[in-house]
Structure formats: structure tokens, C-alpha cells
Design a protein around this motif. Structure first.
Motif, PDB file in Angstrom:
ATOM      1  N   LEU A 110      82.144 -11.975  99.855  1.00 43.84           N
ATOM      2  CA  LEU A 110      82.679 -12.947 100.802  1.00 43.84           C
ATOM      3  C   LEU A 110      82.129 -14.320 100.430  1.00 43.84           C
ATOM      4  N   SER A 111      83.005 -15.188  99.929  1.00 43.52           N
ATOM      5  CA  SER A 111      82.581 -16.500  99.447  1.00 43.52           C
ATOM      6  C   SER A 111      83.181 -17.596 100.321  1.00 43.52           C
ATOM      7  N   SER A 112      82.350 -18.156 101.174  1.00 47.23           N
ATOM      8  CA  SER A 112      82.741 -19.372 101.860  1.00 47.23           C
ATOM      9  C   SER A 112      82.504 -20.521 100.886  1.00 47.23           C
ATOM     10  N   ILE A 113      83.445 -21.464 100.817  1.00 45.16           N
ATOM     11  CA  ILE A 113      83.305 -22.578  99.881  1.00 45.16           C
ATOM     12  C   ILE A 113      83.552 -23.890 100.616  1.00 45.16           C
ATOM     13  N   THR A 114      82.950 -24.986 100.119  1.00 47.27           N
ATOM     14  CA  THR A 114      83.142 -26.285 100.741  1.00 47.27           C
ATOM     15  C   THR A 114      83.267 -27.358  99.684  1.00 47.27           C
ATOM     16  N   GLY A 115      84.177 -28.283  99.912  1.00 43.69           N
ATOM     17  CA  GLY A 115      84.401 -29.373  98.964  1.00 43.69           C
ATOM     18  C   GLY A 115      85.288 -30.413  99.602  1.00 43.69           C
ATOM     19  N   GLY A 116      86.331 -30.845  98.874  1.00 41.14           N
ATOM     20  CA  GLY A 116      87.210 -31.848  99.441  1.00 41.14           C
ATOM     21  C   GLY A 116      88.451 -32.048  98.620  1.00 41.14           C
ATOM     22  N   THR A 117      89.545 -32.365  99.333  1.00 38.62           N
ATOM     23  CA  THR A 117      90.788 -32.666  98.641  1.00 38.62           C
ATOM     24  C   THR A 117      90.654 -33.935  97.810  1.00 38.62           C
ATOM     25  N   ASP A 118      89.797 -34.871  98.251  1.00 35.50           N
ATOM     26  CA  ASP A 118      89.628 -36.118  97.516  1.00 35.50           C
ATOM     27  C   ASP A 118      88.986 -35.917  96.152  1.00 35.50           C
ATOM     28  N   ILE A 119      88.221 -34.850  95.989  1.00 34.84           N
ATOM     29  CA  ILE A 119      87.600 -34.581  94.686  1.00 34.84           C
ATOM     30  C   ILE A 119      88.249 -33.399  93.971  1.00 34.84           C
ATOM     31  N   PRO A 157      82.540 -34.754  87.185  1.00 31.21           N
ATOM     32  CA  PRO A 157      83.804 -34.948  86.448  1.00 31.21           C
ATOM     33  C   PRO A 157      85.011 -35.312  87.306  1.00 31.21           C
ATOM     34  N   SER A 158      85.113 -34.770  88.518  1.00 33.10           N
ATOM     35  CA  SER A 158      86.300 -35.014  89.338  1.00 33.10           C
ATOM     36  C   SER A 158      86.091 -36.119  90.370  1.00 33.10           C
ATOM     37  N   MET A 159      85.044 -36.911  90.211  1.00 31.51           N
ATOM     38  CA  MET A 159      84.792 -38.000  91.157  1.00 31.51           C
ATOM     39  C   MET A 159      85.875 -39.081  91.031  1.00 31.51           C
ATOM     40  N   PRO A 160      86.535 -39.449  92.142  1.00 28.45           N
ATOM     41  CA  PRO A 160      87.493 -40.562  92.076  1.00 28.45           C
ATOM     42  C   PRO A 160      86.789 -41.844  91.633  1.00 28.45           C
ATOM     43  N   VAL A 161      87.520 -42.716  90.960  1.00 26.42           N
ATOM     44  CA  VAL A 161      86.914 -43.968  90.481  1.00 26.42           C
ATOM     45  C   VAL A 161      87.379 -45.170  91.286  1.00 26.42           C
ATOM     46  N   ASN A 162      88.489 -45.047  92.016  1.00 27.92           N
ATOM     47  CA  ASN A 162      88.932 -46.153  92.864  1.00 27.92           C
ATOM     48  C   ASN A 162      90.040 -45.673  93.794  1.00 27.92           C
ATOM     49  N   PHE A 163      90.424 -46.557  94.706  1.00 28.43           N
ATOM     50  CA  PHE A 163      91.562 -46.327  95.584  1.00 28.43           C
ATOM     51  C   PHE A 163      92.704 -47.237  95.162  1.00 28.43           C
ATOM     52  N   TRP A 164      93.926 -46.801  95.398  1.00 25.23           N
ATOM     53  CA  TRP A 164      95.067 -47.695  95.236  1.00 25.23           C
ATOM     54  C   TRP A 164      94.988 -48.815  96.291  1.00 25.23           C
ATOM     55  N   ASN A 165      95.524 -49.976  95.934  1.00 21.39           N
ATOM     56  CA  ASN A 165      95.584 -51.121  96.850  1.00 21.39           C
ATOM     57  C   ASN A 165      94.205 -51.487  97.401  1.00 21.39           C
ATOM     58  N   ASP A 166      93.216 -51.412  96.549  1.00 21.76           N
ATOM     59  CA  ASP A 166      91.841 -51.763  96.906  1.00 21.76           C
ATOM     60  C   ASP A 166      91.255 -52.589  95.751  1.00 21.76           C
ATOM     61  N   PRO A 167      91.779 -53.811  95.534  1.00 21.03           N
ATOM     62  CA  PRO A 167      91.451 -54.564  94.320  1.00 21.03           C
ATOM     63  C   PRO A 167      89.973 -54.875  94.138  1.00 21.03           C
ATOM     64  N   ASP A 168      89.234 -55.091  95.231  1.00 22.40           N
ATOM     65  CA  ASP A 168      87.813 -55.407  95.080  1.00 22.40           C
ATOM     66  C   ASP A 168      86.916 -54.181  95.232  1.00 22.40           C
ATOM     67  N   GLY A 169      87.525 -53.004  95.457  1.00 21.29           N
ATOM     68  CA  GLY A 169      86.754 -51.764  95.559  1.00 21.29           C
ATOM     69  C   GLY A 169      85.994 -51.594  96.853  1.00 21.29           C
ATOM     70  N   SER A 170      86.233 -52.444  97.841  1.00 18.77           N
ATOM     71  CA  SER A 170      85.444 -52.378  99.077  1.00 18.77           C
ATOM     72  C   SER A 170      85.749 -51.127  99.901  1.00 18.77           C
ATOM     73  N   LYS A 171      87.029 -50.730  99.951  1.00 12.05           N
ATOM     74  CA  LYS A 171      87.376 -49.522 100.711  1.00 12.05           C
ATOM     75  C   LYS A 171      86.742 -48.287 100.077  1.00 12.05           C
ATOM     76  N   PHE A 172      86.800 -48.223  98.750  1.00 10.26           N
ATOM     77  CA  PHE A 172      86.208 -47.088  98.042  1.00 10.26           C
ATOM     78  C   PHE A 172      84.698 -47.036  98.268  1.00 10.26           C
ATOM     79  N   HIS A 173      84.053 -48.194  98.172  1.00  7.60           N
ATOM     80  CA  HIS A 173      82.601 -48.246  98.378  1.00  7.60           C
ATOM     81  C   HIS A 173      82.231 -47.827  99.796  1.00  7.60           C
ATOM     82  N   ASN A 174      82.962 -48.344 100.780  1.00  3.52           N
ATOM     83  CA  ASN A 174      82.632 -48.034 102.171  1.00  3.52           C
ATOM     84  C   ASN A 174      82.887 -46.572 102.502  1.00  3.52           C
ATOM     85  N   ALA A 175      83.834 -45.950 101.803  1.00  2.00           N
ATOM     86  CA  ALA A 175      84.161 -44.549 102.079  1.00  2.00           C
ATOM     87  C   ALA A 175      83.068 -43.604 101.609  1.00  2.00           C
ATOM     88  N   TYR A 176      82.404 -43.936 100.486  1.00  2.00           N
ATOM     89  CA  TYR A 176      81.500 -42.956  99.877  1.00  2.00           C
ATOM     90  C   TYR A 176      80.086 -43.465  99.540  1.00  2.00           C
TER      91      TYR A 176
END
Length: 358
Positions: A121-130, A181-200
Motif C-alpha cells: 500500500l503506497s500512499s504518494i504525495t507530490g503535485g501537478t505543478d511538478i 529535474p521537473s522543477m518549473p522554471v517560470n510562469f506564463w505572463n510573469d515577465p519579472d518572475g514575481s508570481k513564480f517567486h511568491n508561489a514557491y
């Protein structure tokens, strides 16, 4: 490939099923099994049609060896009183996978007593974003009741306190301290990367914070208590919602529940919503039993200030309880991204509740 071949011990001899929509990361997980030469089984529709044992009948008919589902499905089978091992030949199933929400201790008991004794029985945890897991199964390790077996390969997962120090056997934030390896590098429509930074990366500079509240214990097991942004905080004590659900949803009168925090008189109080099973009524006697069970099974801090019966509990399309949206509604804000909900109409009930005004 790592999760399939190494964590789940899947090869070209397996027949793999995961109950998932195309919009959930588990769809990617499922179809990737084709790269190993495994056979996959796809299913569309209600898992309880034409009767509650439909998925187990399918597992028998197609010779499924790796059966993937959600914690909610396992709890629902238990609620229906199913004993699949008595009705179906499940001898070929070697692994049962569960994700979407924490798998409570009682569900481990149910799987091993009512579904199959000799199964991983394997419970697993992760995320759709990664499109990956932070913790999951291991065919070479024992299964401990209520625990995910180990941290995932290639993921430097830790549990951090508020000051960024790693914790063992104490609750903290799930972080990943190295790039993966599967870490996102940015968000769409986030030119200065602030949304991506604040999210993670805003909580601990340079360190991925995923937003789950966990314990890593001294033998490497992982216990997830729910989303950290949904963590309850009465009198400054952090409480994972899964701790309350484990107690409440063991009551046969209750089909489902949702716990959120409400700001009240300079503090936060716990509000518990319960959806009753068909034919059951919520009254003072049941309420007292619930409060006593939560107090003894968790602690006095976990006991809700208010318990409110509701017609339905909101879920995402992927089968996750929607705690944050309900919390926003209770505080007068609008719930966003309703398109991600399986039952958005359920949110209407939570607006302007008189019972929560005192």
C-alpha cells in the motif's frame, strides 16, 4: 520513469490502472507506463457505477497488478461496507497506490483487512505543478500504518520550522532544498518572475516550499497533515486538517467533512462542516460524541468552536477538498478558479452563514 520503475517496481509484465482525469498529473503518470512496456487500463465515468464494487470487478476482469486510486475512493469503499477480497479474485494485485489527499490510518487498516493482506500500500504525495512526487512507495521497505514509505529519489525533501531549520519527528513545512529535474522554471505572463517567486520561494529564499504540512520521522517515513495554507492555527498552535478528518469521518453517520479556520476576536477558531449520510440527522447527541472523539483522538485544541451540517463538501476535479476557497468565503472574499471544482455550486451554502456570526 524513476517513480514507475524504481518506486513502484513496474515492468513490462504489469497491467496498470489509475483512476484519473486527463487534467491531473496522474494521467501523465499512467500513460508514461507505456514507455516501460506495461499495459495500461483507462476508465471514464463514476467509479461506483453500476455498483460500488465496479472498480474491483474491473481489476479482476483485466488482471490489474498495480491499482491506483485516491484516499477518498478507499474511504468511500469502507463507507459502503465493501469487502472486495470476499467478492473478487484480487490475487494479481501487488500494489495499491493512493494520492490526492492524506491516507488516514484507518484506511490502511481497511485495505489490509478487507481488500488484500499481501499487498504494498503506497500512499504518494507530490503535485501537478511538478508532475512528480516528493514522497512515495518502495517495494523493499515495510509499510507503516498512516505513513508514506520514503522520500522520493532525486528530491532533497526536508521538513522546516519557521526559521528554516530541518525537523525530525516534528511537524513542519515540506521543502525541497535542491533543484530537481521537473522543477518549473517560470510562469506564463510573469515577465519579472514575481508570481513564480511568491508561489514557491518567498518563505525560504532559494528553497522550494510546496505548501504541505508534514512530519519526517526517524525511520524516514513521511506523514502529511494537509495543506499548510489550510493549516488551522487556534491560539497559535498549528493543526493539520487531516488530523480532524481522521476522527470525524470514522463516524458512520457522517459521509464527509471540512475543517477551516475563521478569524475571531483576534484569534482563529476551528469551524467544522459535516455532510451527513443519507437518512442521518445532525443533533446535539452526535455533536457531543464528535467533540469527545476529537478531544480524545487529537487534543482539546482540535475541538471545533462550531460544527455546521452542510448539504455538500466542495472538491476539485482531482478529488481534493477545497478548504482555502471556503475559508475565503467565510471571510467575505470571492473564491477564485471555480472551473477547477467538480461541484462549484456547493460553495453557495458557505456565504453569509448566520451561525458563524457569534
Amino acid at each position: 520513469m524513476k517513480e514507475l520503475r524504481l518506486h513502484s517496481d513496474i515492468s513490462d509484465r504489469e497491467t496498470v490502472f489509475y483512476f484519473t482525469t486527463c487534467g491531473w498529473m496522474m494521467w501523465n503518470w499512467l500513460v508514461s507506463n507505456l514507455a516501460l512496456g506495461a499495459t495500461i487500463v483507462l476508465y471514464d465515468g463514476s467509479p461506483f457505477h453500476p455498483d460500488p464494487s465496479a472498480m474491483w470487478q474491473m481489476a479482476e476482469e483485466f488482471g490489474i497488478t498495480v491499482f491506483g486510486t485516491s484516499a477518498k475512493f478507499i474511504a468511500a469503499c469502507q463507507g459502503y461496507g465493501l469487502v472486495p477480497k470476499d467478492r473478487h479474485n484480487l490475487s494479481l494485485i501487488k500494489t495499491i497506490l493512493s494520492t490526492g489527499s492524506p491516507l488516514v490510518e484507518e484506511s490502511y487498516d481497511y485495505v489490509y483487512t478487507s481488500i488484500k493482506e499481501d499487498v504494498q500500500l503506497s500512499s504518494i504525495t507530490g503535485g501537478t505543478d511538478i508532475i512528480s512526487s516528493f514522497a512515495g512507495g518502495n517495494a523493499t521497505l515495510p509499510v507503516y500504518r498512516g505513513e508514506i514509505q520514503c522520500r522520493a529519489l532525486g528530491m532533497k525533501v526536508e521538513s522546516f520550522d519557521d526559521s528554516g531549520k530541518p525537523l525530525i519527528n516534528q511537524k513542519g513545512e515540506l521543502v525541497c532544498t535542491r533543484a530537481f529535474p521537473s522543477m518549473p522554471v517560470n510562469f506564463w505572463n510573469d515577465p519579472d518572475g514575481s508570481k513564480f517567486h511568491n508561489a514557491y520561494f518567498s518563505d525560504y529564499p532559494g528553497i522550494w516550499t510546496h505548501g504541505d504540512y508534514i512530519v519526517i520521522n526517524d525511520h524516514g517515513g513521511v506523514i502529511v497533515f494537509g495543506r499548510s495554507d489550510a493549516t488551522l492555527n487556534p491560539a497559535g498552535v498549528r493543526i493539520g486538517t487531516a488530523e480532524i478528518y481522521r476522527v470525524v469521518e470514522a463516524f458512520p453517520e457522517i459521509e464527509d467533512s471540512l475543517a477551516v479556520g475563521q478569524q475571531w476576536e483576534g484569534d482563529e477558531r476551528v469551524i467544522l462542516f459535516v455532510k451527513m449520510n443519507e437518512g442521518e440527522q445532525f443533533g446535539e447527541e452526535l455533536k457531543k460524541k464528535l467533540m469527545d472523539a476529537i478531544r480524545s483522538g487529537c487534543s482539546p485544541r482540535h475541538v471545533p468552536a462550531k460544527t455546521v451540517p452542510v448539504p455538500d463538501i466542495p472538491y476539485t476535479i482531482n478529488g481534493k477538498k477545497v478548504e482555502i476557497a471556503v475559508k475565503k468565503i467565510l471571510h467575505g472574499s470571492e473564491a477564485l478558479n471555480k472551473d477547477a471544482l467538480a461541484n462549484p455550486e456547493s460553495l453557495l451554502f458557505f456565504s453569509d452563514l448566520e451561525v458563524l456570526k457569534d
